[in-house]
Design a protein around this motif. Structure first.
Motif, PDB file in Angstrom:
ATOM      1  N   PRO A  96      33.128  -6.018 -31.162  1.00 34.16           N
ATOM      2  CA  PRO A  96      34.348  -6.775 -31.396  1.00 34.16           C
ATOM      3  C   PRO A  96      34.595  -7.812 -30.310  1.00 34.16           C
ATOM      4  O   PRO A  96      33.952  -7.803 -29.272  1.00 34.16           O
ATOM      5  CB  PRO A  96      35.424  -5.697 -31.354  1.00 34.16           C
ATOM      6  N   LEU A  97      35.544  -8.660 -30.576  1.00 32.93           N
ATOM      7  CA  LEU A  97      35.996  -9.593 -29.564  1.00 32.93           C
ATOM      8  C   LEU A  97      36.840  -8.864 -28.529  1.00 32.93           C
ATOM      9  O   LEU A  97      37.623  -7.984 -28.870  1.00 32.93           O
ATOM     10  CB  LEU A  97      36.851 -10.693 -30.191  1.00 32.93           C
ATOM     11  N   HIS A  98      36.653  -9.232 -27.277  1.00 30.17           N
ATOM     12  CA  HIS A  98      37.513  -8.736 -26.208  1.00 30.17           C
ATOM     13  C   HIS A  98      38.423  -9.884 -25.795  1.00 30.17           C
ATOM     14  O   HIS A  98      37.959 -11.003 -25.569  1.00 30.17           O
ATOM     15  CB  HIS A  98      36.680  -8.271 -25.018  1.00 30.17           C
ATOM     16  N   PHE A  99      39.706  -9.589 -25.692  1.00 34.45           N
ATOM     17  CA  PHE A  99      40.680 -10.619 -25.379  1.00 34.45           C
ATOM     18  C   PHE A  99      41.171 -10.506 -23.951  1.00 34.45           C
ATOM     19  O   PHE A  99      41.321  -9.402 -23.412  1.00 34.45           O
ATOM     20  CB  PHE A  99      41.881 -10.515 -26.327  1.00 34.45           C
TER      21      PHE A  99
ATOM     22  N   SER B 131      38.994 -15.216 -25.569  1.00 35.33           N
ATOM     23  CA  SER B 131      38.273 -14.026 -25.994  1.00 35.33           C
ATOM     24  C   SER B 131      36.781 -14.261 -25.870  1.00 35.33           C
ATOM     25  O   SER B 131      36.321 -15.405 -25.814  1.00 35.33           O
ATOM     26  CB  SER B 131      38.631 -13.648 -27.430  1.00 35.33           C
ATOM     27  N   ALA B 132      36.058 -13.177 -25.843  1.00 27.80           N
ATOM     28  CA  ALA B 132      34.606 -13.259 -25.760  1.00 27.80           C
ATOM     29  C   ALA B 132      34.025 -12.031 -26.433  1.00 27.80           C
ATOM     30  O   ALA B 132      34.649 -10.973 -26.491  1.00 27.80           O
ATOM     31  CB  ALA B 132      34.150 -13.328 -24.306  1.00 27.80           C
ATOM     32  N   ARG B 133      32.822 -12.204 -26.934  1.00 27.66           N
ATOM     33  CA  ARG B 133      32.149 -11.071 -27.569  1.00 27.66           C
ATOM     34  C   ARG B 133      31.027 -10.567 -26.683  1.00 27.66           C
ATOM     35  O   ARG B 133      30.222 -11.354 -26.188  1.00 27.66           O
ATOM     36  CB  ARG B 133      31.589 -11.476 -28.926  1.00 27.66           C
ATOM     37  N   ASP B 134      31.004  -9.269 -26.492  1.00 29.67           N
ATOM     38  CA  ASP B 134      29.904  -8.650 -25.775  1.00 29.67           C
ATOM     39  C   ASP B 134      28.678  -8.668 -26.686  1.00 29.67           C
ATOM     40  O   ASP B 134      28.697  -8.056 -27.747  1.00 29.67           O
ATOM     41  CB  ASP B 134      30.285  -7.206 -25.403  1.00 29.67           C
ATOM     42  N   PRO B 135      27.622  -9.373 -26.306  1.00 25.03           N
ATOM     43  CA  PRO B 135      26.456  -9.492 -27.194  1.00 25.03           C
ATOM     44  C   PRO B 135      25.656  -8.203 -27.353  1.00 25.03           C
ATOM     45  O   PRO B 135      24.817  -8.106 -28.249  1.00 25.03           O
ATOM     46  CB  PRO B 135      25.613 -10.572 -26.501  1.00 25.03           C
ATOM     47  N   ARG B 136      25.942  -7.233 -26.521  1.00 25.18           N
ATOM     48  CA  ARG B 136      25.230  -5.965 -26.621  1.00 25.18           C
ATOM     49  C   ARG B 136      25.827  -5.151 -27.760  1.00 25.18           C
ATOM     50  O   ARG B 136      27.019  -5.007 -27.874  1.00 25.18           O
ATOM     51  CB  ARG B 136      25.324  -5.187 -25.310  1.00 25.18           C
ATOM     52  N   GLY B 137      24.995  -4.614 -28.614  1.00 27.20           N
ATOM     53  CA  GLY B 137      25.490  -3.792 -29.704  1.00 27.20           C
ATOM     54  C   GLY B 137      25.779  -4.610 -30.947  1.00 27.20           C
ATOM     55  O   GLY B 137      26.132  -5.780 -30.876  1.00 27.20           O
ATOM     56  N   ASP B 138      25.608  -3.961 -32.087  1.00 23.75           N
ATOM     57  CA  ASP B 138      25.849  -4.636 -33.357  1.00 23.75           C
ATOM     58  C   ASP B 138      27.334  -4.699 -33.661  1.00 23.75           C
ATOM     59  O   ASP B 138      28.067  -3.767 -33.404  1.00 23.75           O
ATOM     60  CB  ASP B 138      25.142  -3.892 -34.494  1.00 23.75           C
TER      61      ASP B 138
END
Lengths: 117, 114
Positions: free
Chosen positions: A105-108, A95-102
């Motif tokens: 969520p995690l994307h799997f 999984s990874a988190r998109d750093p854009r935006g507060d």
């Protein structure tokens, strides 16, 4: 569409061989990715945190030399299961988190089913 | 430390019936709470999340969840089940939005009967 791509989706290997699993963030840069392991009918267990440009952080009980993690670029992390044994057979998910935006969520990824014979 | 407990590893409902999947959390500070769905041999997809804004959270596919601090609960509901809702559902909690500290519940397998 998928924002985190994981490859391969399934792999069968012989005992003693090594297997590499790739996790790619498709439309964002991920300085941090996470690797999970899921046993049948069970929840996800965090194995390690993959950090771009530095060493991965492993959770307690996870063998660093067994599960090699490389985060060579901002869009790619790889997990290599070295000298695989049947007990390593499992479902591995990144999984990874998109750093854009507060509070994004995690994307799997869709996971990799590893079977060691 | 934080944790979540999902009551009921298996839930069966008839198509068109109410879906209720239970999740209780334990946290020393206000938590961030999530519900994820997992279809066979796939990763997890976020259904909805609670991040201290509105206590009633609406998600995708007609699901919603209500954060109840007094009951330390974050149950997932859907008024009318559809066959395509059959999947594994995971409740998860984290503190301060830290992804590394994301703790998953044991999961609830939802079966929808025709």
């Amino acid at each position: 569409g998928a924002v985190v791509s994981q490859h391969p989706s399934r792999v069968i290997c012989k005992s003693g061989t090594s297997v590499k699993i790739e996790c790619r963030s498709l439309d964002f840069q991920a300085t941090t990715m996470f690797w999970y392991r899921q046993f049948p009918k069970q929840s996800l267990m965090l194995m390690a945190t993959s950090n771009e440009g530095s060493k991965a952080t492993y959770e307690q009980g996870v063998e660093k030399d067994k599960f090699l993690i490389n985060h060579a670029s901002l869009t790619l992390s790889t997990l290599t299961v070295t000298s695989a044994h049947p007990e390593d057979s499992s479902f591995y998910i990144c999984s990874a988190r998109d750093p854009r935006g507060d509070n994004s969520p995690l994307h799997f990824g869709n996971g990799t089913r590893l079977t060691v014979t | 430390a934080q944790s979540v407990t999902q009551l009921g590893s298996h839930v069966s409902v008839s198509e068109g019936a109410l879906v209720l999947l239970r999740c209780n959390y334990s946290s020393s500070v206000p938590p961030y709470l999530f519900w994820y769905v997992q279809y066979p041999n796939q990763g997890l997809q976020l259904l909805l999340k609670y991040t201290s804004a509105a206590t009633l959270v609406k998600g995708i596919n007609g699901f919603e969840a209500e954060f109840k601090k007094s009951e330390t609960s974050f149950h997932l509901t859907k008024p009318s089940a559809h066959m395509s809702d059959a999947a594994e559902y995971f409740c998860a909690v984290t503190l301060s939005g830290s992804a590394r500290q994301l703790t998953f519940g044991s999961g609830t397998q939802l079966t929808v009967l025709p």
